[in-house]
Enzyme design. Structure first.
Site, PDB file in Angstrom:
ATOM      1  N   ASN A 154      -1.528  -2.760  -0.761  1.00  0.00           N
ATOM      2  CA  ASN A 154      -1.665  -3.019   0.670  1.00  0.00           C
ATOM      3  C   ASN A 154      -0.439  -2.741   1.521  1.00  0.00           C
ATOM      4  O   ASN A 154      -0.579  -2.347   2.674  1.00  0.00           O
ATOM      5  CB  ASN A 154      -2.052  -4.484   0.886  1.00  0.00           C
ATOM      6  N   TYR A 155       0.765  -2.978   0.994  1.00  0.00           N
ATOM      7  CA  TYR A 155       1.940  -2.985   1.859  1.00  0.00           C
ATOM      8  C   TYR A 155       2.999  -1.926   1.528  1.00  0.00           C
ATOM      9  O   TYR A 155       3.873  -1.675   2.347  1.00  0.00           O
ATOM     10  CB  TYR A 155       2.601  -4.373   1.814  1.00  0.00           C
ATOM     11  N   LEU A 156       2.957  -1.350   0.351  1.00  0.00           N
ATOM     12  CA  LEU A 156       3.960  -0.353  -0.024  1.00  0.00           C
ATOM     13  C   LEU A 156       3.401   1.043   0.197  1.00  0.00           C
ATOM     14  O   LEU A 156       2.378   1.409  -0.386  1.00  0.00           O
ATOM     15  CB  LEU A 156       4.363  -0.528  -1.498  1.00  0.00           C
TER      16      LEU A 156
END
Length: 874
Positions: free
Chosen positions: A832-834
């Site tokens: 989701n975030y990297l």
């Protein structure tokens, strides 16, 4: 609070916190300004978010929580939990000729939830800037979305359209695919041939003319030809949307859409007549409707859920409502949960599970084949003429709601979803799908401004469920790229934004000062923005919805956070903050009760509106994505891996991933099998040392001078005689079993060839040989001498020892990595975030196979990321 300027004087001194508000002294420390010994940070401390590297290893070591719950009051409300949609289209990767492709940017200001959901069907609006947040509640799923392999296909000719900005989801989003140019160029054709048929393949191999001309022989010819044909067909279906221009107004997401609807679970089959639950020791004759609900609970009586009072109460309350409509046929009146005995049903379910496990391989294959045939038409759809996979095409069966953490509705009955509950979205000229159960659709619409295929409302939390395309689809991929490009765009604005909110930390306007303080925490601690919750929802909070009880002040400038975040994951952190931030929190808490809102003049909606004014499409969620990816890039760059082994590189990558997961509070409970798993690893490590010891002793017997070589002087101190005896017994048992199986297999082969099988004496001789080998090992035990069945020259022995040394070193690193990550969920941040391009570029730079870090699902989800080279940086 007064707006008097004297109240906000810079000369004011922080007050000591109340004694009962102090946290225990043994807390982990965090530093806003990059003061971390475990993490390498940039000299520019303001560019790096706080990485909370000193989290406690276990939730049990944290102080107990006793937080009250009071429904917060806000000046304005939002239908969004955290953010508004992104506004700009992503920056496209540079073309091979070095020129960047044109990108059309569009702003959209709809409020969004921390989910992948889209609003219910609405009429097309002329101006996106005037859109209101949808009234419906959004689906909140961060990591549980269905992720399946998808091979995007070619798109019919037509005008190229830009990706429509949509709600950002924590893991997946929907964006309009770019249309394929009318005519194929030779370069495009060649690119399609070079693309591997499976999206998850790490490095697609090129098909050369020579390879095509090479003849095949024997029976493999047809098989290879068939496989090659299939591969070429799959290659033809791949749609490289990331190489297409994104033009158009972004309001229309597709032109044609055809699918088969959703797959409903099978109808309930009543239990055998002799299987009944008991009430007060007496069997109860339940009708199917009541028996089904009782079975939901019976299947869970050995789980932790059935030991939970809230779970049991909610189940029994809902079951009594079902019993009122469908009472027991024998007249039994069920009024007390304590008198119910569901064990007969549980034992029946366990027996059925055992039968399924006992099925032969052929029976299991037949069952899978039948299941695949049933599901085949639901797994794909035709989107603008392209065949694309659907993600979550199955309707969830009825059952008991489990929730996450201390959800107040856990144990409640999830009712069966029927066609009358579902709205289908298809193209105007597409045939209406027929449900696979009796009933008619609630409605059939033709809304090409959204990307969901079906929607319905579940009965527990009134959340709206949606059916989307699979994770690897063109729409999802474009949305992912857009999300990370928006986070990269923040790099050019972050300095000014930080200057602004740092200045507002001293503002005489209370609302501005609160907003600046909240932005400070969102930026430096990567907190979620949060939003207000109702009484019937889990008591989880984010930055904007923090209550005074969640924050404790500790002189001179430490703040202790203790609250339940998303999915009821506890967030506990003691951090050092700037003195002005400390003063502000003290002021915000004055004259308030513990259950009052800390930021009583800040809402998620207002905060996101302010951020959008500073950068188009900027939301609190973008900060979180930016901080995670930026920190990850900096941590990876800080590692010197010039002469590192593959395992050392993997450990460095996982360490950086772990730091980001801690920063984002992506925790998990220690797996129940962790201790057992670590014990197995320790045993395997000893086994490797045992093998090395034996080779060393053989080498010393051949080359006595080798004893003086420091390279071979290592002592296996943890491999004592008792362990060796146990290990050799285990080896002996395995060798005997292997010998017996080999003997049986040899006889089967001989009989199949029409020959006589071996006599039992042959097996006896083989087993005697095994016994002799292990007797020899027993005699060598403790003598520091060893021999091999086949003699090997000294140079080969040295080579074998060196290989074992490398194995031991790598395995030790694996053990450390697994133990350190036992309470951290690495996959959430990775999905989701990297930014996946960080991983691809890092793998290219350090010669690490991408498969070591990305699963097949992620390789399918991020095919667009694999086009970057090793110079790419976030």
């Amino acid at each position: 609070m007064s707006g008097d300027s004297s109240m906000f004087s810079d000369e004011e001194q922080p007050l000591a916190p109340k004694p009962n508000g102090q946290a225990p002294a043994a807390k982990r420390n965090g530093a806003i300004n990059g003061q971390h010994s475990d993490v390498s940070m940039s000299d520019d401390e303001d560019d790096v978010p706080l990485s909370q590297v000193t989290r406690l290893k276990s939730e049990e070591s944290l102080p107990p929580r006793n937080l009250k719950r009071k429904k917060p009051v806000y000046a304005e409300t939002s239908s969004s939990e955290e953010d508004v949609p992104l506004a700009s289209s992503p920056v496209k990767p540079a073309a091979k000729n070095g020129r960047a492709k044109k990108v059309v940017k569009k702003e959209e200001s709809d409020a969004e939830s921390d989910s992948e959901s889209e609003p219910a069907p609405k009429k097309r609006r002329a101006s996106t800037s005037k859109r209101k947040a949808p009234a419906k509640k959004k689906v909140k799923e961060e990591t549980d979305d269905s992720e399946e392999d998808v091979k995007p296909a070619k798109k019919p000719n037509g005008r190229k359209a830009a990706a429509k900005p949509v709600k950002e989801e924590s893991d997946e989003e929907d964006v309009k695919p770019a249309k394929k140019p009318p005519a194929k160029s030779r370069a495009t054709k060649k690119a399609k041939q070079e693309e591997d048929s499976e999206p998850e393949a790490p490095k697609p191999k090129r098909r050369t003319a020579k390879a095509k001309e090479e003849p095949t022989s024997g029976t493999d010819t047809k098989a290879k030809a068939k496989k090659g044909k299939k591969k070429e067909e799959e290659e033809e279906e791949i749609f490289k949307w990331w190489e297409a221009d994104a033009e158009g107004d972004g309001s229309v997401r597709w032109q044609t859409l055809e699918h088969s609807g959703v797959l409903f679970p099978p109808a309930y089959e009543p239990l055998p007549k002799n299987i009944k639950m008991k009430y007060n020791g007496k069997a109860v004759d339940l009708p199917p409707e009541s028996e089904e609900v009782a079975g939901f609970y019976a299947a869970m009586i050995e789980t932790d859920h059935a030991q939970d009072a809230t779970f049991n109460k909610n189940f029994f309350d809902d079951w009594k409502l079902v019993l009122a409509k469908h009472p027991p046929r024998d007249g039994t009146v069920i009024t007390k949960f304590e008198l119910c005995d569901f064990r007969p049903m549980f034992e029946y379910f366990e027996a059925e599970k055992a039968k399924k496990k006992a099925l032969t391989t052929e029976q299991k294959k037949e069952a899978k084949k039948a299941r695949d045939e049933l599901e085949s038409k639901f797994t794909t759809c035709l989107l603008d003429g392209r065949k694309e996979k659907i993600g979550n095409f199955r309707v969830e069966p009825p059952g008991l709601f489990r929730g996450r953490g201390e959800h107040p509705k856990k144990g409640s009955l999830k009712k069966r979803v029927r066609p009358e509950d579902i709205t289908i979205n298809i193209g105007k000229d597409a045939p209406v799908p027929v449900p696979n159960m009796p009933g008619k659709w609630k409605s059939v619409i033709h809304d090409n401004t959204v990307t969901w295929l079906a929607t319905w409302t579940e009965n527990i939390n009134q959340n709206h469920k949606y059916v989307f395309l699979a994770a690897g689809s063109s729409l999802k991929g474009q949305s992912d790229m857009q999300k990370f490009e928006k986070a990269r765009e923040l790099k050019g604005h972050i300095d000014k934004i930080r200057l602004d909110y740092n200045a507002d930390l001293r503002s005489k306007v209370m609302a501005d000062r609160q907003r600046a303080t909240a932005m400070y925490f969102i930026d430096k601690l990567a907190l979620r923005a949060g939003n207000e919750k109702g009484e019937d929802e889990a008591d989880t909070v984010g930055c904007c919805s923090l209550r005074c009880e969640h924050v404790t002040l500790e002189n001179p400038n430490f703040i202790i956070f203790d609250f339940l975040g998303k999915d009821s994951i506890r967030y506990y952190n003691r951090v050092e903050v700037e003195l002005q931030v400390f003063k502000n929190i003290r002021i915000f808490k004055e004259n308030k009760e513990p259950e009052d809102n800390l930021f009583d003049r800040v809402t998620t909606t207002g905060l996101n509106k302010h951020l959008t004014n500073q950068m188009k499409g900027l939301t609190a969620k973008v900060f979180r994505t930016y901080n995670a990816s930026w920190t990850f890039q900096r941590l990876l760059d800080a590692e010197d891996l010039k002469n590192a082994s593959l395992q050392e590189k993997l450990n460095a990558y996982n360490k950086a991933n772990r730091m980001v997961a801690i920063l984002c509070n992506h925790q998990r409970s220690t797996p129940k099998t962790h201790d057992q798993s670590m014990e197995k690893m320790r045993y395997k490590l000893r086994t490797l040392k045992y093998d090395r010891m034996k080779l060393r002793h053989v080498l010393f017997a051949q080359e006595p001078k080798a004893k003086k070589n420091k390279k071979y002087s290592a002592d296996e101190s943890d491999v004592d005689d008792d362990w060796i005896a146990e290990h050799e017994e285990n080896l002996k048992a395995k060798e005997i079993e292997k010998t017996e199986k080999r003997f049986a297999k040899d006889n089967e082969k001989l009989e199949a060839d029409g020959k006589k099988p071996h006599k039992d004496s042959v097996l006896k001789d083989r087993l005697e040989g095994v016994e002799a080998d292990f007797k020899r090992l027993a005699k060598e035990r403790g003598t520091k001498k060893a021999s091999l069945k086949k003699e090997r020259p000294s140079d080969k022995l040295e080579e074998a020892i060196d290989k074992l040394e490398e194995k031991i070193k790598a395995f030790k690193l694996q053990m450390i990595d697994r133990d350190e990550g036992k309470e951290v969920a690495l996959s959430t941040s990775k999905i989701n975030y990297l930014d996946p391009r960080i991983t691809v570029a890092w793998c290219n730079t350090h010669d690490v196979p991408i498969e070591k870090l990305f699963s097949k699902t992620l390789l399918t989800k991020f095919p667009w990321a694999r086009t970057v080279d090793n110079t790419w940086k976030f």
